[in-house]
Design a protein around this motif. Structure first.
Motif, PDB file in Angstrom:
ATOM      1  N   GLY A  80       0.855  -1.409   0.067  1.00 54.46           N
ATOM      2  CA  GLY A  80       0.248  -0.018  -0.029  1.00 54.46           C
ATOM      3  C   GLY A  80       0.842   1.176  -0.062  1.00 54.46           C
ATOM      4  O   GLY A  80       0.358   2.307  -0.170  1.00 54.46           O
ATOM      5  N   LYS A  81       2.213   1.134  -0.068  1.00 55.57           N
ATOM      6  CA  LYS A  81       3.065   2.427  -0.134  1.00 55.57           C
ATOM      7  C   LYS A  81       3.984   2.508  -1.096  1.00 55.57           C
ATOM      8  O   LYS A  81       4.222   1.367  -1.721  1.00 55.57           O
ATOM      9  CB  LYS A  81       3.760   2.366   1.318  1.00 55.57           C
ATOM     10  N   LEU A  82       4.499   3.491  -1.557  1.00 54.04           N
ATOM     11  CA  LEU A  82       5.463   3.670  -2.533  1.00 54.04           C
ATOM     12  C   LEU A  82       6.734   3.540  -1.537  1.00 54.04           C
ATOM     13  O   LEU A  82       6.958   4.298  -0.750  1.00 54.04           O
ATOM     14  CB  LEU A  82       5.456   4.884  -3.106  1.00 54.04           C
ATOM     15  N   THR A  83       7.580   2.544  -1.915  1.00 50.84           N
ATOM     16  CA  THR A  83       8.636   2.276  -0.893  1.00 50.84           C
ATOM     17  C   THR A  83      10.099   2.483  -1.935  1.00 50.84           C
ATOM     18  O   THR A  83      10.480   1.937  -2.829  1.00 50.84           O
ATOM     19  CB  THR A  83       8.532   0.694  -0.325  1.00 50.84           C
ATOM     20  N   LEU A  84      10.816   3.373  -1.153  1.00 52.26           N
ATOM     21  CA  LEU A  84      12.089   3.678  -2.135  1.00 52.26           C
ATOM     22  C   LEU A  84      13.073   3.068  -1.253  1.00 52.26           C
ATOM     23  O   LEU A  84      13.708   3.486  -0.124  1.00 52.26           O
ATOM     24  CB  LEU A  84      12.404   5.043  -2.064  1.00 52.26           C
ATOM     25  N   VAL A  85      13.976   2.105  -2.006  1.00 51.19           N
ATOM     26  CA  VAL A  85      14.963   1.294  -1.372  1.00 51.19           C
ATOM     27  C   VAL A  85      16.190   1.673  -1.978  1.00 51.19           C
ATOM     28  O   VAL A  85      16.341   1.582  -2.934  1.00 51.19           O
ATOM     29  CB  VAL A  85      14.719  -0.283  -1.516  1.00 51.19           C
ATOM     30  N   TYR A  86      17.304   1.913  -1.010  1.00 56.90           N
ATOM     31  CA  TYR A  86      18.583   2.132  -1.248  1.00 56.90           C
ATOM     32  C   TYR A  86      19.685   1.373  -0.418  1.00 56.90           C
ATOM     33  O   TYR A  86      19.464   1.175   0.741  1.00 56.90           O
ATOM     34  CB  TYR A  86      18.773   3.974  -0.805  1.00 56.90           C
ATOM     35  N   PHE A  87      20.556   0.732  -1.188  1.00 53.41           N
ATOM     36  CA  PHE A  87      21.615   0.059  -0.588  1.00 53.41           C
ATOM     37  C   PHE A  87      22.829   0.797  -0.512  1.00 53.41           C
ATOM     38  O   PHE A  87      23.387   1.331  -1.338  1.00 53.41           O
ATOM     39  CB  PHE A  87      21.575  -1.253  -1.429  1.00 53.41           C
ATOM     40  N   GLY A  88      23.307   0.832   0.973  1.00 56.02           N
ATOM     41  CA  GLY A  88      24.432   2.003   1.177  1.00 56.02           C
ATOM     42  C   GLY A  88      24.948   1.804   2.308  1.00 56.02           C
ATOM     43  O   GLY A  88      24.678   0.717   3.029  1.00 56.02           O
ATOM     44  N   TYR A  89      26.025   2.731   3.108  1.00 55.21           N
ATOM     45  CA  TYR A  89      26.342   2.490   4.322  1.00 55.21           C
ATOM     46  C   TYR A  89      26.564   3.821   4.855  1.00 55.21           C
ATOM     47  O   TYR A  89      26.895   4.800   4.028  1.00 55.21           O
ATOM     48  CB  TYR A  89      27.605   1.631   4.215  1.00 55.21           C
ATOM     49  N   THR A  99      22.567  11.244  -1.323  1.00 56.37           N
ATOM     50  CA  THR A  99      21.077  10.313  -1.923  1.00 56.37           C
ATOM     51  C   THR A  99      20.171  10.534  -0.671  1.00 56.37           C
ATOM     52  O   THR A  99      18.914  10.915  -1.016  1.00 56.37           O
ATOM     53  CB  THR A  99      21.452   9.054  -2.131  1.00 56.37           C
ATOM     54  N   MET A 100      20.390  10.346   0.678  1.00 52.89           N
ATOM     55  CA  MET A 100      19.510  10.518   1.573  1.00 52.89           C
ATOM     56  C   MET A 100      19.048  12.186   1.823  1.00 52.89           C
ATOM     57  O   MET A 100      17.803  12.259   1.750  1.00 52.89           O
ATOM     58  CB  MET A 100      20.181  10.277   2.879  1.00 52.89           C
ATOM     59  N   ALA A 101      19.919  12.961   1.720  1.00 53.94           N
ATOM     60  CA  ALA A 101      19.587  14.348   1.644  1.00 53.94           C
ATOM     61  C   ALA A 101      18.487  14.753   0.452  1.00 53.94           C
ATOM     62  O   ALA A 101      17.813  15.464   0.563  1.00 53.94           O
ATOM     63  CB  ALA A 101      20.740  15.294   1.728  1.00 53.94           C
ATOM     64  N   ASP A 102      18.932  14.199  -0.763  1.00 55.67           N
ATOM     65  CA  ASP A 102      18.055  14.594  -1.825  1.00 55.67           C
ATOM     66  C   ASP A 102      16.757  13.857  -1.662  1.00 55.67           C
ATOM     67  O   ASP A 102      15.378  14.483  -2.023  1.00 55.67           O
ATOM     68  CB  ASP A 102      18.506  13.962  -3.305  1.00 55.67           C
ATOM     69  N   LEU A 103      16.500  12.694  -1.325  1.00 52.90           N
ATOM     70  CA  LEU A 103      15.175  12.127  -1.025  1.00 52.90           C
ATOM     71  C   LEU A 103      14.603  12.692   0.069  1.00 52.90           C
ATOM     72  O   LEU A 103      13.289  13.125  -0.124  1.00 52.90           O
ATOM     73  CB  LEU A 103      15.575  10.396  -0.484  1.00 52.90           C
ATOM     74  N   ALA A 104      15.087  13.317   1.280  1.00 49.50           N
ATOM     75  CA  ALA A 104      14.519  14.138   2.280  1.00 49.50           C
ATOM     76  C   ALA A 104      14.126  15.412   1.601  1.00 49.50           C
ATOM     77  O   ALA A 104      12.996  15.645   1.909  1.00 49.50           O
ATOM     78  CB  ALA A 104      15.405  14.192   3.431  1.00 49.50           C
ATOM     79  N   SER A 105      14.920  15.821   0.717  1.00 50.68           N
ATOM     80  CA  SER A 105      14.386  17.284   0.092  1.00 50.68           C
ATOM     81  C   SER A 105      12.937  16.961  -0.801  1.00 50.68           C
ATOM     82  O   SER A 105      12.106  17.816  -0.686  1.00 50.68           O
ATOM     83  CB  SER A 105      15.505  17.787  -0.646  1.00 50.68           C
ATOM     84  N   ALA A 106      13.481  16.130  -1.754  1.00 48.81           N
ATOM     85  CA  ALA A 106      12.107  15.567  -2.537  1.00 48.81           C
ATOM     86  C   ALA A 106      10.715  15.544  -1.826  1.00 48.81           C
ATOM     87  O   ALA A 106       9.821  15.954  -2.151  1.00 48.81           O
ATOM     88  CB  ALA A 106      12.582  14.228  -3.294  1.00 48.81           C
ATOM     89  N   LEU A 107      10.919  14.823  -0.599  1.00 53.84           N
ATOM     90  CA  LEU A 107       9.558  14.476   0.076  1.00 53.84           C
ATOM     91  C   LEU A 107       9.165  15.654   0.785  1.00 53.84           C
ATOM     92  O   LEU A 107       7.834  15.984   1.046  1.00 53.84           O
ATOM     93  CB  LEU A 107       9.920  13.544   1.376  1.00 53.84           C
ATOM     94  N   THR A 184      24.429   2.464  -6.980  1.00 50.47           N
ATOM     95  CA  THR A 184      23.875   3.774  -6.366  1.00 50.47           C
ATOM     96  C   THR A 184      22.337   4.168  -6.575  1.00 50.47           C
ATOM     97  O   THR A 184      22.174   5.224  -6.299  1.00 50.47           O
ATOM     98  CB  THR A 184      24.821   4.989  -6.747  1.00 50.47           C
ATOM     99  N   GLN A 185      21.704   3.416  -7.251  1.00 54.35           N
ATOM    100  CA  GLN A 185      20.101   3.728  -7.574  1.00 54.35           C
ATOM    101  C   GLN A 185      19.561   3.547  -6.479  1.00 54.35           C
ATOM    102  O   GLN A 185      19.643   2.699  -5.629  1.00 54.35           O
ATOM    103  CB  GLN A 185      19.868   2.669  -8.736  1.00 54.35           C
ATOM    104  N   VAL A 186      18.216   4.290  -6.469  1.00 47.37           N
ATOM    105  CA  VAL A 186      17.235   4.317  -5.604  1.00 47.37           C
ATOM    106  C   VAL A 186      16.062   3.385  -6.365  1.00 47.37           C
ATOM    107  O   VAL A 186      15.748   3.970  -7.458  1.00 47.37           O
ATOM    108  CB  VAL A 186      16.780   5.702  -5.105  1.00 47.37           C
ATOM    109  N   ASN A 187      15.776   2.464  -5.574  1.00 42.49           N
ATOM    110  CA  ASN A 187      14.801   1.602  -6.461  1.00 42.49           C
ATOM    111  C   ASN A 187      13.325   2.097  -5.894  1.00 42.49           C
ATOM    112  O   ASN A 187      13.157   1.807  -4.710  1.00 42.49           O
ATOM    113  CB  ASN A 187      14.783   0.071  -5.837  1.00 42.49           C
ATOM    114  N   ALA A 188      12.252   2.625  -6.842  1.00 44.56           N
ATOM    115  CA  ALA A 188      10.931   3.031  -6.534  1.00 44.56           C
ATOM    116  C   ALA A 188       9.902   1.844  -6.592  1.00 44.56           C
ATOM    117  O   ALA A 188       9.538   1.753  -7.899  1.00 44.56           O
ATOM    118  CB  ALA A 188      10.734   4.200  -7.274  1.00 44.56           C
TER     119      ALA A 188
END
Length: 216
Positions: A80-89, A99-107, A184-188
């Motif tokens: 029921g959600k759009l789940t954005l998955v990223y593999f990193g450290y 990438t995390m900062a960009d996702l936070a900004s987008a939201l 480095t991709q974010v999977n939507a």
């Protein structure tokens, strides 16, 4: 010493003929982007700002451990959600925090009702160092709603393969540095359980927000 990160990227062959798109770079700080020409929809045909996959990737039906130490069924929690998955450290010097900062900004650019339908999941590729408290504190700097997952190296590797994201186990060098290779991709993953779009390194927050609105 500071860990060294390299980026690996290639089309990952999957048993079900799933193609994956990732960024190729030889150093975390200066990725050179080479977009694979297979398994994607041309930018002229796509309505998305990110890279639309010709063959969508199913969300991995795996159970990992969240940063609170509890089992986390990725597929079940994505329902029921759009789940954005990223593999990193978390020790990544640039690509992962960017990438995390960009996702936070987008939201922050999307309406609250749309935002409520989106979740961000960060899967560590460095489980020895990325303990639950470390991930929780690090992700909280970007958005406290972000979820951190961990597991054994084998579990993370399996989840990444199912998500068509290239990763390699962390490698410790004689000088004490650590190499952590990952795509480095974010999977939507949409509400249908499939990733129709991935965002490669460098996609602007406004473009991510554009796609989130279409996908939610």
């Amino acid at each position: 010493m500071n860990p060294r990160s390299t980026r690996i990227a290639r089309l990952v062959p999957m048993a079900a003929a799933i193609g994956a798109l990732a960024v190729l770079s030889t150093a975390c700080a200066s990725p050179s982007q080479e977009v694979a020409q297979a398994s994607q929809v041309s930018s002229q045909q796509s309505k998305y700002k990110g890279t639309e996959l010709g063959i969508p990737t199913p969300i991995p039906p795996v159970t990992l451990t969240d940063f609170n130490g509890k089992p986390y069924d990725l597929k079940a929690n994505a329902a029921g959600k759009l789940t954005l998955v990223y593999f990193g450290y978390t020790h990544c010097p640039d690509e992962c925090p960017t990438t995390m900062a960009d996702l936070a900004s987008a939201l922050r650019l999307i309406p609250a009702d749309t935002r409520a339908k989106v979740q961000v999941v960060f899967v560590t590729t460095d489980p020895d160092r990325d303990t639950g408290p470390v991930m929780k504190a690090w992700l909280g700097k970007f958005d406290p709603s972000f979820i951190g997952l961990t597991g054994t190296v084998a579990q993370v590797d399996n989840a990444a393969k199912l998500a068509a994201t290239p990763v390699e186990p962390p490698k410790k060098n004689p000088d004490g540095s650590v190499e952590v290779d990952h795509g480095t991709q974010v999977n939507a993953f949409g509400t249908d359980g499939l990733a129709h779009v991935v965002w490669l390194s460098g996609v602007a927050p406004k473009d991510i927000a554009h796609d989130i609105t279409l996908l939610s």
